[in-house]
Design a protein around this motif. Structure first.
Motif, mmCIF file in Angstrom:
data_model
loop_
_atom_site.group_PDB
_atom_site.id
_atom_site.type_symbol
_atom_site.label_atom_id
_atom_site.label_comp_id
_atom_site.label_asym_id
_atom_site.label_seq_id
_atom_site.Cartn_x
_atom_site.Cartn_y
_atom_site.Cartn_z
ATOM 1 N N MET A 164 -4.444 6.866 12.748
ATOM 2 C CA MET A 164 -4.437 6.150 11.474
ATOM 3 C C MET A 164 -3.222 6.573 10.661
ATOM 4 N N ILE A 165 -2.426 5.608 10.215
ATOM 5 C CA ILE A 165 -1.236 5.930 9.435
ATOM 6 C C ILE A 165 -1.571 6.031 7.953
ATOM 7 N N ASP A 166 -0.688 6.687 7.209
ATOM 8 C CA ASP A 166 -0.773 6.713 5.756
ATOM 9 C C ASP A 166 0.230 5.711 5.200
ATOM 10 N N VAL A 167 -0.252 4.749 4.430
ATOM 11 C CA VAL A 167 0.628 3.758 3.816
ATOM 12 C C VAL A 167 1.366 4.423 2.659
ATOM 13 N N PRO A 168 2.694 4.369 2.617
ATOM 14 C CA PRO A 168 3.438 4.982 1.508
ATOM 15 C C PRO A 168 2.934 4.485 0.158
ATOM 16 N N GLU A 169 2.712 5.416 -0.750
ATOM 17 C CA GLU A 169 2.121 5.072 -2.051
ATOM 18 C C GLU A 169 2.991 4.100 -2.837
ATOM 19 N N LYS A 170 4.306 4.328 -2.826
ATOM 20 C CA LYS A 170 5.211 3.451 -3.574
ATOM 21 C C LYS A 170 5.136 2.026 -3.036
ATOM 22 N N PHE A 171 5.079 1.891 -1.724
ATOM 23 C CA PHE A 171 4.992 0.570 -1.117
ATOM 24 C C PHE A 171 3.672 -0.101 -1.473
ATOM 25 N N ALA A 172 2.589 0.651 -1.393
ATOM 26 C CA ALA A 172 1.272 0.086 -1.711
ATOM 27 C C ALA A 172 1.217 -0.374 -3.162
ATOM 28 N N ARG A 173 1.715 0.459 -4.058
ATOM 29 C CA ARG A 173 1.692 0.110 -5.481
ATOM 30 C C ARG A 173 2.536 -1.125 -5.763
ATOM 31 N N GLY A 174 3.730 -1.180 -5.187
ATOM 32 C CA GLY A 174 4.599 -2.329 -5.404
ATOM 33 C C GLY A 174 4.012 -3.620 -4.847
ATOM 34 N N THR A 175 3.357 -3.528 -3.687
ATOM 35 C CA THR A 175 2.754 -4.722 -3.084
ATOM 36 C C THR A 175 1.629 -5.259 -3.954
ATOM 37 N N VAL A 176 0.791 -4.365 -4.476
ATOM 38 C CA VAL A 176 -0.321 -4.802 -5.320
ATOM 39 C C VAL A 176 0.191 -5.388 -6.630
ATOM 40 N N GLN A 177 1.205 -4.780 -7.211
ATOM 41 C CA GLN A 177 1.768 -5.301 -8.455
ATOM 42 C C GLN A 177 2.357 -6.692 -8.253
ATOM 43 N N ARG A 178 2.985 -6.901 -7.116
ATOM 44 C CA ARG A 178 3.654 -8.177 -6.860
ATOM 45 C C ARG A 178 2.688 -9.259 -6.398
ATOM 46 N N GLU A 179 1.718 -8.890 -5.549
ATOM 47 C CA GLU A 179 0.859 -9.880 -4.892
ATOM 48 C C GLU A 179 -0.560 -9.953 -5.448
ATOM 49 N N GLY A 180 -0.943 -8.994 -6.281
ATOM 50 C CA GLY A 180 -2.288 -9.026 -6.845
ATOM 51 C C GLY A 180 -3.370 -8.725 -5.820
ATOM 52 N N ARG A 181 -4.500 -9.406 -5.951
ATOM 53 C CA ARG A 181 -5.644 -9.137 -5.077
ATOM 54 C C ARG A 181 -5.324 -9.341 -3.596
ATOM 55 N N PRO A 182 -4.620 -10.411 -3.208
ATOM 56 C CA PRO A 182 -4.282 -10.536 -1.777
ATOM 57 C C PRO A 182 -3.475 -9.341 -1.269
ATOM 58 N N GLY A 183 -2.588 -8.817 -2.110
ATOM 59 C CA GLY A 183 -1.814 -7.654 -1.710
ATOM 60 C C GLY A 183 -2.686 -6.429 -1.546
ATOM 61 N N ALA A 184 -3.637 -6.235 -2.459
ATOM 62 C CA ALA A 184 -4.538 -5.089 -2.366
ATOM 63 C C ALA A 184 -5.386 -5.170 -1.099
ATOM 64 N N GLU A 185 -5.862 -6.355 -0.781
ATOM 65 C CA GLU A 185 -6.679 -6.524 0.427
ATOM 66 C C GLU A 185 -5.858 -6.281 1.689
ATOM 67 N N TRP A 186 -4.614 -6.737 1.674
ATOM 68 C CA TRP A 186 -3.749 -6.532 2.839
ATOM 69 C C TRP A 186 -3.453 -5.049 3.024
ATOM 70 N N ILE A 187 -3.134 -4.354 1.934
ATOM 71 C CA ILE A 187 -2.865 -2.917 2.005
ATOM 72 C C ILE A 187 -4.084 -2.166 2.541
ATOM 73 N N ALA A 188 -5.271 -2.541 2.079
ATOM 74 C CA ALA A 188 -6.496 -1.858 2.526
ATOM 75 C C ALA A 188 -6.692 -1.994 4.029
ATOM 76 N N GLY A 189 -6.304 -3.132 4.587
ATOM 77 C CA GLY A 189 -6.489 -3.353 6.017
ATOM 78 C C GLY A 189 -5.314 -2.953 6.872
ATOM 79 N N LEU A 190 -4.205 -2.529 6.238
ATOM 80 C CA LEU A 190 -2.975 -2.258 6.983
ATOM 81 C C LEU A 190 -3.112 -1.132 8.007
ATOM 82 N N PRO A 191 -3.748 0.013 7.679
ATOM 83 C CA PRO A 191 -3.892 1.064 8.711
ATOM 84 C C PRO A 191 -4.618 0.581 9.959
ATOM 85 N N ALA A 192 -5.666 -0.217 9.782
ATOM 86 C CA ALA A 192 -6.401 -0.730 10.941
ATOM 87 C C ALA A 192 -5.539 -1.708 11.740
ATOM 88 N N THR A 193 -4.751 -2.544 11.040
ATOM 89 C CA THR A 193 -3.857 -3.475 11.723
ATOM 90 C C THR A 193 -2.835 -2.723 12.566
#
Length: 301
Positions: free
Chosen positions: A1-30
């Motif tokens: 299981m990888i660790d998603v970089p915090e800066k990347f996760a934060r920027g994705t959620v700020q830019r994409e909103g809820r879809p971004g948060a859902e994608w980030i949450a599933g990214l390690p499994a993907t």
């Protein structure tokens, strides 16, 4: 299981909103699913750009590679198509693709980019040669830049009417004229679409290889315009921006085997469009770049 970089996760959620948060949450499994599918093991720290992560890996079959997974967006959809068409000629090799995840397994190259080359002419000449090598017939299905001409013209005219800006009417009209005269009549040539020095990396198989293409079909000089606008902060140190711009245009055009006048016109279009975009959408950090874009738009008319 990888660790998603915090800066990347934060920027994705700020830019994409809820879809971004859902994608980030599933990214390690993907990533875990793709590592298993392609028989790879993580081999270094997870890196990231604005819209995707890059995981260094070792393939079970042998050799270093990277797993790239991007946020699902139409702008990222044709990157593997471009890599497939090039087949490693001037760009990194595509080993595997998983379009449902906007993911690719790619040849690994070094971290050093063309932006680190201090000799300006050599950097520009290298970019021009890469651009020429990437100029192959575009495969079916890629977005044609000529199809965007109408939207570009409307966008420029609307922004000129709605936004406070320092560009002259002459500069804006020159960009609109480029769209009308060059934008609607473009060849079916594969172009990178985001060619700048940070997207050309030092490699072993070849001295330099391109990464992060958009994968468009259009005018090769379009990439010259992208490169030139990205070089302006470097050119400011020359003491004579106009002279430095002209030299850069000539060096790139000769290496890419294109008409420097077409490259100049596309660069002027890019400068005007970017200046309007930053005024409308830019962050506090990037808006400081706007006066420089305005100057570039005027100098290139």
């Amino acid at each position: 299981m990888i660790d998603v970089p915090e800066k990347f996760a934060r920027g994705t959620v700020q830019r994409e909103g809820r879809p971004g948060a859902e994608w980030i949450a599933g990214l390690p499994a993907t990533v875990g699913e793709l590592l298993a599918r392609w028989e790879c093991a993580p081999d270094g720290e997870v890196m990231h750009g604005a819209v995707g992560i890059v995981v260094p890996v070792r393939r079970r079959a042998g050799g270093a590679a990277v797993l790239k997974v991007s946020f699902p967006h139409p702008g990222n959809a044709h990157e593997p198509d471009a890599f497939a068409a090039w087949g490693g000629r001037g760009a990194v090799l595509l080993h595997e693709r998983a379009d449902e995840h906007f993911a690719m397994l790619l040849e690994r190259v070094g971290p050093s980019t063309l932006a680190e080359v201090e000799e300006g002419d050599e950097a520009v000449r290298t970019a021009g040669r890469i651009s020429r090598r990437l100029a192959v017939p575009a495969p079916p299905g890629l977005p044609r830049l000529r199809d965007r001409a109408g939207a570009w013209e409307a966008e420029l005219q609307q922004a000129a009417a709605e936004l406070d800006h320092a560009m002259s009417r002459r500069a804006v009209e020159a960009a609109v004229a480029t769209v009308r005269e060059l934008g609607r009549d473009q060849p079916d040539t594969l172009v990178h679409g985001d060619l700048h020095a940070r997207n050309i990396l030092r490699a072993d198989r070849e001295p330099w290889l391109a990464v992060d293409p958009k994968g468009y079909a259009g005018d090769l000089a379009y990439d010259g315009g992208t490169l030139l606008t990205s070089r302006v902060p470097v050119l400011l140190g020359s003491g004579d921006l106009g002279k430095a711009l002209n030299r850069t245009l000539c060096v790139f055009a000769e290496a890419a085997e294109i008409d420097p006048e077409r490259a100049r016109r596309w660069a002027q279009f890019h400068a005007v469009r970017a200046a309007f975009w930053e005024r409308r959408h830019g962050s506090f950090e990037t808006r400081g770049f706007v006066p420089l874009l305005d100057d570039l738009a005027e100098l290139l008319v």
